[in-house]
Design a protein around this motif. Structure first.
Motif, PDB file in Angstrom:
ATOM      1  N   GLU A  70       0.844  -1.197   0.054  1.00 41.90           N
ATOM      2  CA  GLU A  70       0.069   0.213  -0.035  1.00 41.90           C
ATOM      3  C   GLU A  70       0.858   1.366  -0.015  1.00 41.90           C
ATOM      4  O   GLU A  70       2.151   1.292   0.408  1.00 41.90           O
ATOM      5  CB  GLU A  70      -1.095   0.097   1.149  1.00 41.90           C
TER       6      GLU A  70
ATOM      7  N   SER B 265       3.010   7.287   1.624  1.00 42.65           N
ATOM      8  CA  SER B 265       3.016   8.833   1.378  1.00 42.65           C
ATOM      9  C   SER B 265       3.983   8.922   0.173  1.00 42.65           C
ATOM     10  O   SER B 265       5.017   8.150  -0.368  1.00 42.65           O
ATOM     11  CB  SER B 265       3.984   9.491   2.588  1.00 42.65           C
TER      12      SER B 265
ATOM     13  N   CYS C 113       0.295   7.633  -6.295  1.00 41.33           N
ATOM     14  CA  CYS C 113       0.662   7.059  -5.237  1.00 41.33           C
ATOM     15  C   CYS C 113       0.281   5.471  -5.262  1.00 41.33           C
ATOM     16  O   CYS C 113      -0.029   4.888  -4.234  1.00 41.33           O
ATOM     17  CB  CYS C 113       0.200   7.581  -3.831  1.00 41.33           C
TER      18      CYS C 113
ATOM     19  N   TYR D 297      -0.874  11.536   1.566  1.00 42.75           N
ATOM     20  CA  TYR D 297      -0.846  10.392   2.646  1.00 42.75           C
ATOM     21  C   TYR D 297      -1.881   9.608   2.809  1.00 42.75           C
ATOM     22  O   TYR D 297      -2.968   9.949   2.519  1.00 42.75           O
ATOM     23  CB  TYR D 297      -0.599  11.482   4.035  1.00 42.75           C
ATOM     24  N   ALA D 298      -1.664   8.387   3.212  1.00 43.89           N
ATOM     25  CA  ALA D 298      -2.557   7.660   3.293  1.00 43.89           C
ATOM     26  C   ALA D 298      -3.444   8.053   4.685  1.00 43.89           C
ATOM     27  O   ALA D 298      -2.824   8.571   5.630  1.00 43.89           O
ATOM     28  CB  ALA D 298      -2.370   6.085   3.553  1.00 43.89           C
ATOM     29  N   ASP D 299      -4.728   7.827   4.680  1.00 43.95           N
ATOM     30  CA  ASP D 299      -5.592   8.285   5.713  1.00 43.95           C
ATOM     31  C   ASP D 299      -5.020   7.749   6.989  1.00 43.95           C
ATOM     32  O   ASP D 299      -5.131   8.595   8.094  1.00 43.95           O
ATOM     33  CB  ASP D 299      -7.145   7.743   5.438  1.00 43.95           C
TER      34      ASP D 299
END
Length: 123
Positions: free
Chosen positions: A46, A49, A105, A60-62
């Protein structure tokens, strides 16, 4: 030859901090998007950032917003991932990756990868 070398991983207690480094060589950093990705056992890789070329946009991922910060040091050709308030669920192998003029991303969009560094968050 384009190279990415991660460092800075290790074992840290929950709530602690680590700073990962991605030393780059063989290309002009300003022209490349750099992403930090992670993969935990049994899970898909995954995006954590990412910073688009010239650092114009960051993602940025949550799950890490407000805790992780990506930054570039052009003098050192290095990209950092500052990780604060670490949680056990942050445990994974962290990879940096590069893509010329990249704008996403998504791991599938990145052609060049480092070897990864292990981050373990545990008491």
């Amino acid at each position: 030859q384009l190279q990415l070398v991660e460092s800075g991983g290790g074992l840290v207690q929950p709530g602690g901090s680590l700073r990962l480094s991605c030393a780059t060589s063989g290309f002009t950093l300003e022209h490349y998007a750099i992403g930090w990705f992670r993969q935990a056992p049994g899970k898909e890789r995954e995006g954590v950032s990412c910073s688009t070329s010239s650092g114009g946009t960051t993602y940025y991922a949550d799950s890490v917003k407000g805790r992780f910060t990506i930054s570039r040091d052009y003098a050192r050709n290095t990209v950092y991932l500052q990780m604060n308030s670490l949680k056990p669920e942050d445990t994974a192998i962290y990879y940096c990756a590069a893509e010329v003029l990249g704008r996403t991303c998504q791991a599938a969009d990145y052609a060049y990868w480092g070897q990864g560094t292990q981050v373990t968050v545990s008491s």
